[in-house]
Write a protein that holds these residues in place. Structure first.
Motif, PDB file in Angstrom:
ATOM      1  N   TRP B 322      34.024  51.427  37.192  1.00  0.00           N
ATOM      2  CA  TRP B 322      33.939  50.378  37.715  1.00  0.00           C
ATOM      3  C   TRP B 322      32.913  50.664  39.196  1.00  0.00           C
ATOM      4  O   TRP B 322      32.581  51.208  39.171  1.00  0.00           O
ATOM      5  CB  TRP B 322      35.314  49.641  39.226  1.00  0.00           C
ATOM      6  CG  TRP B 322      34.906  48.797  39.767  1.00  0.00           C
ATOM      7  CD1 TRP B 322      36.012  46.850  39.422  1.00  0.00           C
ATOM      8  CD2 TRP B 322      34.729  48.520  41.104  1.00  0.00           C
ATOM      9  NE1 TRP B 322      34.955  46.429  40.392  1.00  0.00           N
ATOM     10  CE2 TRP B 322      34.388  47.399  40.955  1.00  0.00           C
ATOM     11  CE3 TRP B 322      34.219  49.455  41.451  1.00  0.00           C
ATOM     12  CZ2 TRP B 322      34.716  46.784  42.476  1.00  0.00           C
ATOM     13  CZ3 TRP B 322      33.387  49.110  42.798  1.00  0.00           C
ATOM     14  CH2 TRP B 322      34.146  47.738  43.277  1.00  0.00           C
ATOM     15  N   GLY B 375      33.406  33.888  44.480  1.00  0.00           N
ATOM     16  CA  GLY B 375      34.502  33.962  45.271  1.00  0.00           C
ATOM     17  C   GLY B 375      35.767  34.874  44.175  1.00  0.00           C
ATOM     18  O   GLY B 375      35.889  36.426  44.866  1.00  0.00           O
ATOM     19  N   ALA B 378      36.649  38.952  41.811  1.00  0.00           N
ATOM     20  CA  ALA B 378      36.753  40.464  42.734  1.00  0.00           C
ATOM     21  C   ALA B 378      38.329  40.676  41.715  1.00  0.00           C
ATOM     22  O   ALA B 378      38.680  41.375  41.298  1.00  0.00           O
ATOM     23  CB  ALA B 378      36.743  40.378  44.045  1.00  0.00           C
ATOM     24  N   LYS B 379      39.131  39.482  42.361  1.00  0.00           N
ATOM     25  CA  LYS B 379      40.551  39.202  42.182  1.00  0.00           C
ATOM     26  C   LYS B 379      41.010  39.596  40.362  1.00  0.00           C
ATOM     27  O   LYS B 379      41.669  40.748  40.003  1.00  0.00           O
ATOM     28  CB  LYS B 379      41.136  38.330  42.241  1.00  0.00           C
ATOM     29  CG  LYS B 379      41.187  38.108  44.387  1.00  0.00           C
ATOM     30  CD  LYS B 379      42.174  36.871  44.137  1.00  0.00           C
ATOM     31  CE  LYS B 379      41.720  36.699  45.839  1.00  0.00           C
ATOM     32  NZ  LYS B 379      42.883  35.714  46.385  1.00  0.00           N
ATOM     33  N   ARG B 382      39.891  43.105  39.400  1.00  0.00           N
ATOM     34  CA  ARG B 382      41.070  44.269  39.836  1.00  0.00           C
ATOM     35  C   ARG B 382      42.162  43.841  39.174  1.00  0.00           C
ATOM     36  O   ARG B 382      42.899  45.276  39.029  1.00  0.00           O
ATOM     37  CB  ARG B 382      41.496  44.020  41.775  1.00  0.00           C
ATOM     38  CG  ARG B 382      42.367  45.163  41.946  1.00  0.00           C
ATOM     39  CD  ARG B 382      41.030  46.113  42.213  1.00  0.00           C
ATOM     40  NE  ARG B 382      41.990  47.505  42.453  1.00  0.00           N
ATOM     41  CZ  ARG B 382      42.967  47.717  42.007  1.00  0.00           C
ATOM     42  NH1 ARG B 382      43.032  48.052  40.656  1.00  0.00           N
ATOM     43  NH2 ARG B 382      44.226  48.702  43.034  1.00  0.00           N
ATOM     44  N   VAL B 383      42.180  42.744  38.404  1.00  0.00           N
ATOM     45  CA  VAL B 383      44.113  42.903  38.153  1.00  0.00           C
ATOM     46  C   VAL B 383      43.526  43.653  36.384  1.00  0.00           C
ATOM     47  O   VAL B 383      44.342  44.136  36.161  1.00  0.00           O
ATOM     48  CB  VAL B 383      44.482  41.382  38.004  1.00  0.00           C
ATOM     49  CG1 VAL B 383      45.992  41.832  37.051  1.00  0.00           C
ATOM     50  CG2 VAL B 383      45.011  41.247  38.768  1.00  0.00           C
ATOM     51  N   MET B 386      43.551  47.272  36.336  1.00  0.00           N
ATOM     52  CA  MET B 386      44.835  47.747  36.701  1.00  0.00           C
ATOM     53  C   MET B 386      45.689  47.549  34.826  1.00  0.00           C
ATOM     54  O   MET B 386      46.232  48.292  34.132  1.00  0.00           O
ATOM     55  CB  MET B 386      45.811  46.851  36.401  1.00  0.00           C
ATOM     56  CG  MET B 386      46.017  46.889  38.314  1.00  0.00           C
ATOM     57  SD  MET B 386      47.431  46.292  39.074  1.00  0.00           S
ATOM     58  CE  MET B 386      46.767  45.610  40.665  1.00  0.00           C
ATOM     59  N   LYS B 405      47.904  33.107  35.205  1.00  0.00           N
ATOM     60  CA  LYS B 405      47.366  34.180  36.500  1.00  0.00           C
ATOM     61  C   LYS B 405      47.732  35.273  35.717  1.00  0.00           C
ATOM     62  O   LYS B 405      48.609  35.985  34.938  1.00  0.00           O
ATOM     63  CB  LYS B 405      48.722  33.959  37.723  1.00  0.00           C
ATOM     64  CG  LYS B 405      48.532  33.098  38.484  1.00  0.00           C
ATOM     65  CD  LYS B 405      48.535  32.880  39.797  1.00  0.00           C
ATOM     66  CE  LYS B 405      47.698  33.309  41.138  1.00  0.00           C
ATOM     67  NZ  LYS B 405      48.011  33.999  42.341  1.00  0.00           N
ATOM     68  N   LYS B 407      47.793  38.997  36.452  1.00  0.00           N
ATOM     69  CA  LYS B 407      49.176  39.178  37.584  1.00  0.00           C
ATOM     70  C   LYS B 407      50.213  39.232  36.844  1.00  0.00           C
ATOM     71  O   LYS B 407      50.530  40.058  36.132  1.00  0.00           O
ATOM     72  CB  LYS B 407      48.924  38.559  38.701  1.00  0.00           C
ATOM     73  CG  LYS B 407      48.689  39.672  40.120  1.00  0.00           C
ATOM     74  CD  LYS B 407      49.423  38.834  40.960  1.00  0.00           C
ATOM     75  CE  LYS B 407      48.591  39.861  42.147  1.00  0.00           C
ATOM     76  NZ  LYS B 407      49.033  39.157  43.317  1.00  0.00           N
TER      77      LYS B 407
END
Lengths: 105, 412
Positions: B322, B375, B378-379, B382-383, B386, B405, B407
């Motif tokens: 990363w 904005g 990054a989320k 990050r998911v 995973m 989503k 997630k």
């Protein structure tokens, strides 16, 4: 709401297990809704470098910094993983009449 | 004769994090951290960004300061070079003749910027960027109106170019490849980066090599392969880095694009470990193929795993690669290795703030994600990280649909 409580948003404006940014005057906060549908608030910027935590991922009770992956327990402010080592300041949160309020001292 | 403890050669991110982790995981023996710079270990990511543009004189972001070193009983030796590793006697020999015995040795020697070499040209004035000192030297040249030429359209070059524009310099980027960011970034993202630089006023010379550099007083004339001449005040080369393997090679450790380590970060000598930019390691997520990374998080995490293993653990290192890059108001992030993918699908945030590409292998496994914007980027990355870690095979239609989503795909 009594003095010192500031309206952040409607409940539901924050997704479950997520975080938003809230600026009030010179203060910038991260306001969280946990996976257990509870609300919390901390300082917005990571204690390691000036990166806003509202861009980071919420996992359970943990917020992860989007840049350097430092982690904090946002319910207590405690630093959980390097490079973060200094705790985050937390702020009291209350829900009233469908709105989220935070107390900024 | 001191008791043999853990000796760490290289006081950058990996070395410093290893020293900290050794105490964290209960190592009570001595820790000696040997660095060739005069400063205590500091973080390098700001060197191409805030250290160049900040109004006030920058100071390094120290990972270890004197208080921490004292409290944790870490002996830091600065300005120091190791001349040899004596594997039979388990000693590190210093240039000043000192011998430091080790129980375990960690090599975190990093990488050095590749030097620009051009036949018949004096390239001694060409600047590179690795250390805080290098950043100060570049900073002093970024004066408004000066013309800066950056050789190489990789991350270091692009970040320096963005900083130079912010300081009001004229900037030209010369890249011999057909486009910028050839390594590890898909074309559409490289195009966004290039367009952002162009809109900021950066000029590009792509797909063209250098023929000669001539000194003209205190300025330079760069003659390109097609005869074009670019005159400038400062030349900065960002043309890659070479792993520092000389010590390891001289004592007979295996080398293959870096110091060879296994998944536990042990070298071909079981008493010697290596971590960070200097080592190549087999990656379980990519069929055990040997890779080498030059990335802040890899250096940090490998330093930590090597420390635990030196203290008696037996952890495998298998973190998803990363990295990020900040240029102007844009952030770019890549998780995984996009070049291992067969196809990619695109997701755009509803507000248009960012776009993410998911890179899928032939069997549908997600092997990388790359994105650019602002904005919430990054989320998403990050998911995706995973999902990569779990070797998930997410439905491409869900990946493309910003209403889904990410997630929720983790739960499948």
């Amino acid at each position: 709401m009594s003095q010192g409580w500031i309206e952040v948003c409607e409940v539901g404006e924050i997704d479950e297990e997520d975080v938003i940014r809230f600026d009030h005057g010179a203060v910038s906060l991260a306001v969280y809704r946990s996976d257990k549908d509870k609300y919390y608030a901390t300082d917005g910027f990571c204690t390691h470098e000036r990166v806003h935590l509202s861009d980071g991922l919420v996992m359970g009770s943990v917020i992860e910094c989007p840049k350097h992956n430092g982690r904090f327990d946002y319910t207590t402010g405690a630093a959980k993983k390097t490079p973060a080592c200094e705790a985050l300041k937390t702020y009291p949160v209350q829900i009233e009449a469908g709105k989220v309020y935070v107390q900024i001292d | 004769m001191t008791e043999a403890g853990i000796v760490i050669v290289g006081a950058g991110e990996a070395g410093a994090r290893a020293a900290l982790e050794l105490r964290e995981c209960g190592w009570t023996g001595s820790i000696t951290l040997i660095g060739k710079e005069s400063r205590a270990p500091y973080e390098r990511p700001p060197l191409s960004k805030s250290a160049l543009v900040e109004e006030s004189e920058p100071s390094p972001a120290f990972i270890l300061d004197e208080t921490k070193l004292d409290r944790l009983r870490i002996q830091l030796i600065t300005d120091s070079k190791v001349s040899e590793i004596d594997r039979n006697g388990r000693n590190v020999l210093m240039e000043d003749g000192c011998r430091i015995p080790y129980h375990r040795l960690l090599l975190t020697t990093g990488a050095s910027p590749r030097k620009l070499a051009l036949e018949g040209s004096d390239t001694s004035g060409v600047l590179g960027l690795r250390s805080f000192g290098d950043a100060l030297a570049i900073r002093s040249r970024l004066l408004p109106g000066k013309h800066i030429v950056v050789i190489g359209g990789g991350f270091i070059g692009l970040e320096v170019a963005a900083s130079a524009r912010e300081k009001g310099c004229e900037v030209t980027i010369v890249e011999v490849g057909p486009r910028i960011l050839m390594r590890g970034v898909p074309l559409p993202i490289a195009e966004v980066v290039e367009a952002r630089h162009r809109s900021a006023g950066v000029e590009f010379k792509l797909g063209i090599g250098l023929a000669k550099i001539e000194l003209e007083g205190d300025r330079y004339a760069i003659i390109l392969a097609d005869g074009t001449v670019v005159r400038c005040d400062t030349i900065i080369a960002g043309i890659g880095a070479i792993p520092e393997t000389s010590l390891a090679a001289a004592c007979g450790l295996d080398i293959d694009n870096g110091i060879v380590v296994n998944d536990k970060l042990t070298t071909s000598d079981p008493h010697i470990y290596a971590a960070g930019d200097c080592c190549s390691f087999p990656h379980a997520l990519y069929d055990g193929q040997r890779i080498r990374l030059e990335a802040w998080r890899n250096a940090q995490d490998q330093g930590i795993v090597a420390a635990r293993n030196m203290a008696g653990a037996s952890e495998s290192y298998a973190a998803v690669p990363w990295f990020w890059s900040d240029q102007y108001d844009l952030t770019l992030q890549v998780a995984g290795l996009p070049d291992r993918a067969a196809t990619m699908v695109r997701r755009e945030s509803p507000d248009g703030g960012f776009q993410v590409y998911f890179h899928l292998a032939e069997d549908g496994r997600i092997v990388a994600a790359s994105g650019i914007g602002r904005g919430g980027l990054a989320k998403e990355i990050r998911v995706a990280e995973m999902l990569i870690e779990r070797e998930a095979r997410p439905d491409p239609a869900s990946l493309m649909n910003p209403e889904v989503k990410l997630k929720t795909l983790l739960a499948l």
